[in-house]
Design a protein around this motif. Structure first.
Motif, PDB file in Angstrom:
ATOM      1  N   GLU A 277     -54.126  48.817  17.728  1.00  0.00           N
ATOM      2  CA  GLU A 277     -54.948  49.177  18.880  1.00  0.00           C
ATOM      3  C   GLU A 277     -54.353  50.370  19.627  1.00  0.00           C
ATOM      4  N   ALA A 278     -53.027  50.345  19.788  1.00  0.00           N
ATOM      5  CA  ALA A 278     -52.371  51.476  20.445  1.00  0.00           C
ATOM      6  C   ALA A 278     -52.541  52.746  19.624  1.00  0.00           C
TER       7      ALA A 278
ATOM      8  N   LEU B 223     -54.992  53.429  17.497  1.00  0.00           N
ATOM      9  CA  LEU B 223     -56.384  53.862  17.596  1.00  0.00           C
ATOM     10  C   LEU B 223     -56.652  54.558  18.925  1.00  0.00           C
ATOM     11  N   GLY B 224     -56.099  54.001  20.001  1.00  0.00           N
ATOM     12  CA  GLY B 224     -56.275  54.639  21.308  1.00  0.00           C
ATOM     13  C   GLY B 224     -55.668  56.025  21.362  1.00  0.00           C
ATOM     14  N   ARG B 225     -54.459  56.162  20.786  1.00  0.00           N
ATOM     15  CA  ARG B 225     -53.823  57.484  20.781  1.00  0.00           C
ATOM     16  C   ARG B 225     -54.606  58.471  19.927  1.00  0.00           C
ATOM     17  N   VAL B 226     -55.109  57.992  18.769  1.00  0.00           N
ATOM     18  CA  VAL B 226     -55.880  58.873  17.889  1.00  0.00           C
ATOM     19  C   VAL B 226     -57.125  59.377  18.594  1.00  0.00           C
ATOM     20  N   GLN B 227     -57.832  58.487  19.284  1.00  0.00           N
ATOM     21  CA  GLN B 227     -59.048  58.891  19.996  1.00  0.00           C
ATOM     22  C   GLN B 227     -58.733  59.896  21.103  1.00  0.00           C
ATOM     23  N   ASN B 228     -57.663  59.631  21.851  1.00  0.00           N
ATOM     24  CA  ASN B 228     -57.298  60.568  22.924  1.00  0.00           C
ATOM     25  C   ASN B 228     -56.888  61.925  22.366  1.00  0.00           C
ATOM     26  N   LEU B 229     -56.066  61.888  21.306  1.00  0.00           N
ATOM     27  CA  LEU B 229     -55.608  63.151  20.736  1.00  0.00           C
ATOM     28  C   LEU B 229     -56.746  63.916  20.080  1.00  0.00           C
ATOM     29  N   ALA B 230     -57.720  63.204  19.517  1.00  0.00           N
ATOM     30  CA  ALA B 230     -58.864  63.877  18.906  1.00  0.00           C
ATOM     31  C   ALA B 230     -59.681  64.616  19.962  1.00  0.00           C
ATOM     32  N   GLN B 231     -59.886  63.977  21.088  1.00  0.00           N
ATOM     33  CA  GLN B 231     -60.636  64.631  22.169  1.00  0.00           C
ATOM     34  C   GLN B 231     -59.887  65.846  22.705  1.00  0.00           C
ATOM     35  N   ILE B 232     -58.579  65.659  22.912  1.00  0.00           N
ATOM     36  CA  ILE B 232     -57.785  66.785  23.402  1.00  0.00           C
ATOM     37  C   ILE B 232     -57.725  67.892  22.360  1.00  0.00           C
ATOM     38  N   GLY B 233     -57.660  67.502  21.063  1.00  0.00           N
ATOM     39  CA  GLY B 233     -57.569  68.479  19.991  1.00  0.00           C
ATOM     40  C   GLY B 233     -58.774  69.375  19.909  1.00  0.00           C
ATOM     41  N   GLU B 234     -59.962  68.809  20.093  1.00  0.00           N
ATOM     42  CA  GLU B 234     -61.169  69.624  20.052  1.00  0.00           C
ATOM     43  C   GLU B 234     -61.156  70.677  21.167  1.00  0.00           C
ATOM     44  N   MET B 235     -60.755  70.247  22.323  1.00  0.00           N
ATOM     45  CA  MET B 235     -60.670  71.196  23.433  1.00  0.00           C
ATOM     46  C   MET B 235     -59.559  72.215  23.195  1.00  0.00           C
TER      47      MET B 235
ATOM     48  N   TYR C 291     -53.038  61.932   7.074  1.00  0.00           N
ATOM     49  CA  TYR C 291     -52.687  61.239   5.835  1.00  0.00           C
ATOM     50  C   TYR C 291     -52.857  59.726   5.948  1.00  0.00           C
ATOM     51  N   ASP C 292     -53.600  59.286   6.960  1.00  0.00           N
ATOM     52  CA  ASP C 292     -53.804  57.847   7.185  1.00  0.00           C
ATOM     53  C   ASP C 292     -52.460  57.150   7.327  1.00  0.00           C
ATOM     54  N   CYS C 293     -51.559  57.788   8.043  1.00  0.00           N
ATOM     55  CA  CYS C 293     -50.218  57.246   8.257  1.00  0.00           C
ATOM     56  C   CYS C 293     -50.043  56.928   9.738  1.00  0.00           C
ATOM     57  N   ARG C 294     -49.513  55.744  10.028  1.00  0.00           N
ATOM     58  CA  ARG C 294     -49.329  55.327  11.419  1.00  0.00           C
ATOM     59  C   ARG C 294     -47.882  55.540  11.839  1.00  0.00           C
ATOM     60  N   LEU C 295     -47.700  55.949  13.074  1.00  0.00           N
ATOM     61  CA  LEU C 295     -46.365  56.153  13.638  1.00  0.00           C
ATOM     62  C   LEU C 295     -46.170  55.204  14.807  1.00  0.00           C
ATOM     63  N   ASP C 296     -45.170  54.329  14.705  1.00  0.00           N
ATOM     64  CA  ASP C 296     -44.815  53.398  15.781  1.00  0.00           C
ATOM     65  C   ASP C 296     -43.426  53.734  16.294  1.00  0.00           C
ATOM     66  N   VAL C 297     -43.164  53.340  17.526  1.00  0.00           N
ATOM     67  CA  VAL C 297     -41.844  53.592  18.103  1.00  0.00           C
ATOM     68  C   VAL C 297     -41.421  52.387  18.929  1.00  0.00           C
ATOM     69  N   LYS C 298     -40.147  52.023  18.792  1.00  0.00           N
ATOM     70  CA  LYS C 298     -39.532  50.978  19.608  1.00  0.00           C
ATOM     71  C   LYS C 298     -38.286  51.573  20.257  1.00  0.00           C
ATOM     72  N   SER C 299     -38.108  51.287  21.530  1.00  0.00           N
ATOM     73  CA  SER C 299     -36.949  51.863  22.215  1.00  0.00           C
ATOM     74  C   SER C 299     -36.649  51.078  23.484  1.00  0.00           C
ATOM     75  N   LYS C 300     -35.374  51.072  23.827  1.00  0.00           N
ATOM     76  CA  LYS C 300     -34.914  50.487  25.086  1.00  0.00           C
ATOM     77  C   LYS C 300     -33.844  51.397  25.666  1.00  0.00           C
ATOM     78  N   PRO C 301     -33.815  51.534  26.986  1.00  0.00           N
ATOM     79  CA  PRO C 301     -32.791  52.390  27.601  1.00  0.00           C
ATOM     80  C   PRO C 301     -31.386  51.943  27.201  1.00  0.00           C
ATOM     81  N   GLY C 302     -30.614  52.884  26.691  1.00  0.00           N
ATOM     82  CA  GLY C 302     -29.241  52.598  26.293  1.00  0.00           C
ATOM     83  C   GLY C 302     -29.089  51.984  24.924  1.00  0.00           C
ATOM     84  N   ALA C 303     -30.209  51.679  24.240  1.00  0.00           N
ATOM     85  CA  ALA C 303     -30.135  51.020  22.937  1.00  0.00           C
ATOM     86  C   ALA C 303     -30.717  51.860  21.809  1.00  0.00           C
ATOM     87  N   GLY C 304     -31.041  53.106  22.074  1.00  0.00           N
ATOM     88  CA  GLY C 304     -31.567  53.970  21.032  1.00  0.00           C
ATOM     89  C   GLY C 304     -33.049  53.769  20.782  1.00  0.00           C
ATOM     90  N   SER C 305     -33.573  54.486  19.783  1.00  0.00           N
ATOM     91  CA  SER C 305     -34.998  54.441  19.452  1.00  0.00           C
ATOM     92  C   SER C 305     -35.168  54.289  17.948  1.00  0.00           C
TER      93      SER C 305
END
Length: 431
Positions: free
Chosen positions: A199-200, A202-214, A401-415
């Motif tokens: 879901e996250a 998909l939301g980012r893709v939709q936002n970036l697609a709108q911004i990308g067109e502009m 490329y139909d590839c998803r990018l996820d990120v996990k991170s915590k302050p002081g614990a790296g990403s």
């Protein structure tokens, strides 16, 4: 499990516990009236007291619910432990070995798996089995004498073989239920996490697609006059070669023009990345080459150690240059998050959903939740001289490329950045 979901499930548990107490109270009253036991015998008093204690504890749990945010796991373990002890008391009152209510341990194990998942449910099953075994052993040796409140299942003296058989049956049942219910709870948790990530994404893709067109239209509008401006300045530069002050200003104008041109090109890459040169790539070989070049980069020096762990036959369809751009950008971000010396670990694995996952983990400063929500937004940056387009471009490239990018991170614990590639068959087309 997030705080809101935990509280909602805990409220359901408290409600069910309250209704169980009312059911226990009602069944005791019905049994007493049905058998004309109007005197308050000891087992009846104990059942009444147990019903009242469960109701009281439910009220206490409700009052403490909003005050145990930091110790919610200990809070649920306390409830589970007390509930199992109450079940043991019910079994004692209703006949010990002869009691029909030993199945209630299974109920405790099932709801425990909802909160503490498979590992916790196995510990709860062990605790319940120990209580039941202790109860039967004490009954066998005559240390305690269960009330036998109700019909007895055996008329002969209790033997060690009977105790062992009963304990073995309950142990097998508890651990089987703990394993199965815990497995289902773990799968539900993983599925919900996967769904939230999708879901996250998909939301980012939709936002970036709108911004990308502009962005595409805006970048083209800027690029044309910028090229004309740069050409005009180059002509003027030849006419003021003898004027040192004007030459210095011309160099500044040209430098800033080049910087703007680079920014516009990045903006175009973000707006409409191309996947026209995609081909079958061996991830292990490609990542090895990228790591070797990265470790030799002067901006990294000798302060960052990169560890790479790959698997055989990890083939994906991607443009090698764009793959290098994506991985290089993520490695550079990881290196910049490390203040002095540190390490970056790259691992390749194949998941159950057949996706090939590349994880890039650093031991840098990490990010808080607010930063995590914005890092893929164009022009968002935490660097003094950053443009904020690096991760946005990475995300847009992977999207093609139909590839998803996820990120996990915590302050002081790296990403940890996870790239979920769709595998391809290397025999389908030439390398």
């Amino acid at each position: 499990m997030d705080h809101k979901t935990f509280n909602r499930k805990l409220k359901w548990l408290m409600s069910l516990r309250f209704f169980f107490a009312l059911l226990l109270l009602g069944s005791t009253v019905a049994y007493q009236i049905g058998n004309h036991y109007y005197a308050l015998e000891q087992p009846i008093v104990l059942l009444y007291g147990l019903s009242g204690a469960i109701v009281f504890l439910s009220a206490v749990y409700g009052l403490l619910l909003g005050r145990v945010n930091r110790h919610r796991l200990a809070f649920i373990y306390v409830q589970i432990g007390i509930d199992s002890v109450c079940i043991s008391l019910i079994i004692f009152v209703t006949g010990g070995y002869s009691s029909l209510f030993s199945f209630l341990y299974l109920v405790v194990v099932i709801y425990a798996s909802v909160f503490v998942f498979k590992r916790g449910a196995l510990w709860v099953a062990a605790f319940c089995c120990l209580q039941f075994a202790l109860l039967l052993i004490l009954e066998l040796h005559g240390t305690i004498d269960p009330f036998g409140y109700g019909e007895t299942m055996v008329n002969s003296p209790l033997t060690l073989v009977q105790v062992l058989q009963k304990c073995a049956i309950l142990t097998a049942a508890c651990f089987s239920v703990a394993f199965l219910s815990g497995y289902l709870a773990d799968q539900e948790r993983k599925s919900k996490a996967e769904l939230a990530a999708m879901e996250a994404h998909l939301g980012r893709v939709q936002n970036l697609a709108q911004i990308g067109e502009m962005a595409a239209g805006l970048a083209h509008e800027i690029k044309n006059p910028l090229a004309s401006l740069s050409g005009a300045i180059q002509i003027l530069k030849g006419e003021v070669e003898n004027d040192k002050d004007n030459m210095r200003l011309m160099h500044i104008v040209l430098r800033e023009t080049d910087r703007l041109s680079s920014l516009v090109n990045n903006f175009l890459t973000f707006a409409r990345p191309s996947a026209a040169q995609a081909r079958c790539v061996n991830l292990g070989e490609a990542l090895t080459e990228i790591v070797i070049l990265f470790e030799k980069d002067h901006s990294v020096g000798q302060r960052i150690r990169v560890d790479l762990a790959t698997i055989a036959d990890a083939f994906v369809e991607v443009d090698p240059l764009q793959l290098r751009q994506v991985v290089w950008n993520l490695l550079l971000n990881g290196a910049e998050s490390i203040e002095n010396e540190g390490s970056i670990k790259i691992s390749v694995s194949r998941r159950k959903n057949e996706r090939i996952v590349v994880e890039i983990a650093d031991d840098g400063c990490g990010m808080d939740e607010k930063t995590l929500k914005s890092i893929f937004n164009p022009f968002f940056t935490t660097k003094p001289n950053g443009t904020g387009l690096g991760l946005s471009i990475v995300y847009r490239i992977l999207e093609t490329y139909d590839c998803r990018l996820d990120v996990k991170s915590k302050p002081g614990a790296g990403s940890i950045f996870s790239l979920h590639f769709k595998p391809t068959d290397p025999t389908a087309r030439p390398l």
